[in-house]
Design an enzyme around this catalytic site. Structure first.
Site, short mmCIF file in Angstrom:
data_model
loop_
_atom_site.label_atom_id
_atom_site.label_comp_id
_atom_site.label_asym_id
_atom_site.label_seq_id
_atom_site.Cartn_x
_atom_site.Cartn_y
_atom_site.Cartn_z
CG HIS A 195 44.86 68.43 59.38
ND1 HIS A 195 45.03 69.47 60.33
CD2 HIS A 195 44.49 67.21 59.78
CE1 HIS A 195 44.30 69.51 60.08
NE2 HIS A 195 44.20 68.13 60.01
CE LYS B 196 42.34 65.93 62.72
NZ LYS B 196 41.36 67.29 62.07
CE LYS C 108 40.22 34.04 48.30
NZ LYS C 108 38.37 32.99 47.65
CG ASP D 261 36.83 30.11 49.12
OD1 ASP D 261 35.80 30.57 49.71
OD2 ASP D 261 37.95 30.78 48.96
P1 NAP Z 1 42.42 35.53 42.41
O1 NAP Z 1 43.33 34.05 43.01
O2 NAP Z 1 42.98 36.52 42.10
O3 NAP Z 1 41.72 34.78 40.54
C1 NAP Z 1 41.50 34.83 39.90
C2 NAP Z 1 40.80 34.31 38.98
O4 NAP Z 1 40.40 34.89 37.76
C3 NAP Z 1 42.66 33.63 37.60
O5 NAP Z 1 42.50 32.51 37.24
C4 NAP Z 1 42.87 34.43 36.91
O6 NAP Z 1 43.53 34.88 35.44
C5 NAP Z 1 41.06 35.44 36.26
N1 NAP Z 1 40.79 36.41 35.85
C6 NAP Z 1 40.51 37.76 36.89
N2 NAP Z 1 40.36 38.69 35.75
C7 NAP Z 1 40.47 37.71 34.60
C8 NAP Z 1 39.47 38.15 33.51
N3 NAP Z 1 39.40 39.87 33.10
N4 NAP Z 1 39.76 37.85 32.36
C9 NAP Z 1 40.00 36.32 31.96
N5 NAP Z 1 40.19 35.74 33.45
C10 NAP Z 1 40.75 36.84 34.07
O7 NAP Z 1 41.09 35.38 42.80
P2 NAP Z 1 39.88 33.82 43.14
O8 NAP Z 1 40.51 34.45 44.85
O9 NAP Z 1 40.10 32.99 42.89
O10 NAP Z 1 38.33 34.52 43.03
C11 NAP Z 1 38.24 35.22 42.19
C12 NAP Z 1 36.18 35.89 42.25
O11 NAP Z 1 35.54 34.64 42.82
C13 NAP Z 1 35.88 37.21 42.79
O12 NAP Z 1 35.73 37.51 41.99
C14 NAP Z 1 35.72 36.72 43.57
O13 NAP Z 1 34.86 37.98 44.54
C15 NAP Z 1 35.18 35.68 44.20
N6 NAP Z 1 34.57 34.86 44.90
C16 NAP Z 1 33.74 34.34 45.33
C17 NAP Z 1 33.31 34.02 46.16
C18 NAP Z 1 32.01 33.49 47.17
O14 NAP Z 1 31.69 33.43 47.90
N7 NAP Z 1 31.14 33.92 46.38
C19 NAP Z 1 34.18 32.79 47.31
C20 NAP Z 1 35.29 33.65 47.10
C21 NAP Z 1 36.05 34.32 45.56
P3 NAP Z 1 45.11 34.39 35.03
O15 NAP Z 1 45.57 32.89 36.21
O16 NAP Z 1 45.34 34.55 34.04
O17 NAP Z 1 45.17 35.62 35.52
#
Ligand code: NAP
Length: 535
Positions: free
Chosen positions: A148, A175, A319, A357
């Site tokens: 381990h 293991k 992404k 998406d």
């Molecule tokens: P990402 O590329 O990391 O982008 C995140 C965005 O959120 C950025 O614009 C960031 O702002 C902003 N942000 C994060 N935390 C924040 C906070 N505390 N206050 C203000 N702004 C904040 O992420 P993403 O891939 O676009 O995904 C974003 C969200 O969408 C996630 O919750 C994800 O689970 C959801 N999502 C859902 C689906 C679905 O199928 N339903 C698909 C894709 C994504 P800054 O630019 O200022 O950092």
């Protein structure tokens, strides 16, 4: 290090045949660790292990509060409904026993005499132990010699030397349990496992080593550990038996199983493994889909560079970085600047990036505006001419902004970092705001709002990206967050009279598309909907 980890799995595919005919003689076993303070509790847990589908139990003698070897070992073996593996782990190897070494090894010898199937002894004492039982081993009895490492995962060369040293002690089964500092560490243990000429248990402990516990049947591992209940683990990162057998369809995984996974950080909240694994099984597709907790996307793709993984989903925050790792990118994904689906082309191993998406989200919003579910309306989009406000400028934000623009909406992007909002607005053709200004932004009524930040996602479910009073100007509010399904934003939007569309709709929509790319088969849409309704 880089050399040895890159291409580390290249050799593995051809070696798989060797592994299934050499080191491993049968299917990978599921072993339930039994840790309890009393023999009675252990016996009760053994029954649960059998009911849960385990093949054998690992009885951790060091977890007992009091232990009378003669009486307790006899009882444990007599009462156990499954084959037994006895482990009496000392403190110096991460266990709980800190008594006399001779007594410890005597107890293990006694277990062998009483009919145990396996004993685990640590490499440090293995030679002495094996010498002491020479000529006395019952035919079915096997000695597992273990090592381990609770700090990290050594190089392939060092792991190979370790396996050789373990073999030299007279082990029947090797293991090695190491610790994942990064997910790429697991590739080295897979490589060692697949090349082993003796039965081998290769485990990488910790959250980042999780896939080593699920995918070991593909690489010829002898057994994996699955706990009876969640949270009661004998080593960090163990899945439950239920997860192994029912979520990951462990019994169906073999050398030819195609691997898929979701790359993210964090990733444990993702419902994708549930969705895809159920769907793979339902259409008879030989694949398994796992969470991939990745720190560095480029290193991940470099390390797992062979055909072992056939496709990936990609989520926060990778992404955009993932797009840069692709050999070819679909034009729509290129315009969005983010990929959420990557396929490894079977003919040449090249990585091809897509963005599914935007299709999922935009059609869910259109359905919401039309007041229908699963609409096939092919006429003008109800988004045409609407003012569409996107909060967030990450991968999902870009996808929504691009998709809304394509449908004829006027787009405004509001983001914490204003410059990122400005950048997308300039690319797509729209306006930009700082998220702080959303409060006062109500140029007209009947606007559409789409949150694409992670604000409001579990565990911070009390957060929301916009004050409730500002929601009055919106006729439809969409939230990409889908854990929980009803976010604070959606609840307050509904209370303000808006139509709401859950992130779950987007999730299901983008998954249809990915499933078809992964398998070449039509997605079982009704199953997707049913599966997600349960979570
Ligand atoms: P990402 O590329 O990391 O982008 C995140 C965005 O959120 C950025 O614009 C960031 O702002 C902003 N942000 C994060 N935390 C924040 C906070 N505390 N206050 C203000 N702004 C904040 O992420 P993403 O891939 O676009 O995904 C974003 C969200 O969408 C996630 O919750 C994800 O689970 C959801 N999502 C859902 C689906 C679905 O199928 N339903 C698909 C894709 C994504 P800054 O630019 O200022 O950092």
């Amino acid at each position: 290090m880089a050399m040895e980890s890159s291409n580390v799995l290249l050799a593995s595919s051809s070696a798989l045949k060797m592994a299934s005919g050499g080191g491993r003689n049968g299917p990978t076993l599921v072993c339930a660790p039994i840790m309890a303070e009393s023999v009675d509790k252990m016996v009760a847990n053994m029954e649960k292990a059998k009911q849960g589908g385990a093949d054998l139990v690992e009885i951790r003698l060091d977890s007992l509060k009091s232990f009378n070897p003669h009486e307790d070992l006899k009882n444990l073996i007599k009462e156990c409904p499954l084959p037994t593996l006895f482990t009496y782990r000392p403190k110096w190897e991460g266990g709980q026993y800190d008594g006399d070494e001779k007594k410890r090894l005597d107890a293990l010898r006694l277990a062998m005499e009483f009919g145990a199937d396996y004993i685990d002894v640590e490499i440090q004492v293995a030679r002495e132990f094996n010498d002491s039982i020479y000529g006395k081993k019952p035919e079915k009895f096997k000695v597992i010699v273990s090592s381990h490492n609770y700090l990290d995962t050594p190089s392939v060369e060092d792991l190979g030397n370790l396996v050789a040293r373990i073999q030299a002690t007279g082990a029947d089964i090797v293991k090695i349990a190491t610790t994942a500092v990064e997910i790429t560490d697991v590739a080295r243990v897979f490589q060692i496992t697949v090349h082993s000429q003796v039965p081998i248990i290769g485990i990488v402990m910790g959250e980042k080593g999780f896939i080593s516990r699920i995918l070991c049947p593909k690489f010829g591992g002898f057994l994996t550990f699955g706990t009876i209940e969640s949270g009661i683990v004998s080593a960090p990162g163990q899945p439950t038996m239920k997860e192994l057998l029912h979520l990951y369809n462990f019994r169906l995984i073999g050398p030819d199983t195609k691997l898929f996974g979701i790359i993210g950080k964090p990733v444990h909240h993702s419902k994708s493994p549930i969705l895809y694994n159920e769907a793979f099984e339902s259409v008879g597709f030989n694949g398994v889909y796992v969470p991939l907790l990745v720190d560095d996307v480029a290193k991940f793709f470099q390390t797992f560079s062979s055909a072992d993984f056939s496709g990936f989903s990609c989520t926060i925050p990778h992404k955009e970085a993932a797009l840069k790792c692709c050999d070819e990118v679909d034009p729509v994904a290129k315009s969005i600047g983010a990929v959420n689906c990557i396929i490894r082309r079977p003919t040449d191993g090249k990585l091809i990036g897509y963005n599914t998406d935007y299709v999922g989200a935009i059609s869910a919003i259109e359905d919401g505006l039309r007041g229908s579910h699963n609409s096939n309306n092919t006429g003008d989009s109800p988004l045409a001419g609407k003012l569409f406000v996107v909060i967030g400028a990450g991968g999902a934000g870009k996808a929504l902004a691009y998709g809304a623009k394509e449908k004829g909406a006027r787009v405004v992007i509001a983001n914490r970092t204003y410059d990122r909002a400005r950048e997308i607005a300039d690319t797509v053709g729209g306006d930009a705001l700082s998220i702080a200004d959303l409060d006062k932004f109500h140029p007209e009524d009947g606007m559409i709002l789409a949150n694409t930040t992670s604000i409001g996602m579990q565990p911070k479910v009390d957060e929301t990206p916009i004050p409730k009073h500002a929601l009055r100007s919106y006729s439809l509010v969409f939230d990409a967050v889908y854990t929980p399904k009803m976010t604070r934003l959606l609840r307050e939007a509904e209370e303000s009279g808006a139509v709401i569309v859950s992130g779950l709709e987007m999730f299901i929509g983008q998954a249809y598309d990915q499933f078809e790319r992964f398998t070449g088969l039509p997605a079982p849409k009704e199953l997707f909907r049913k599966t997600m309704a349960n979570y």
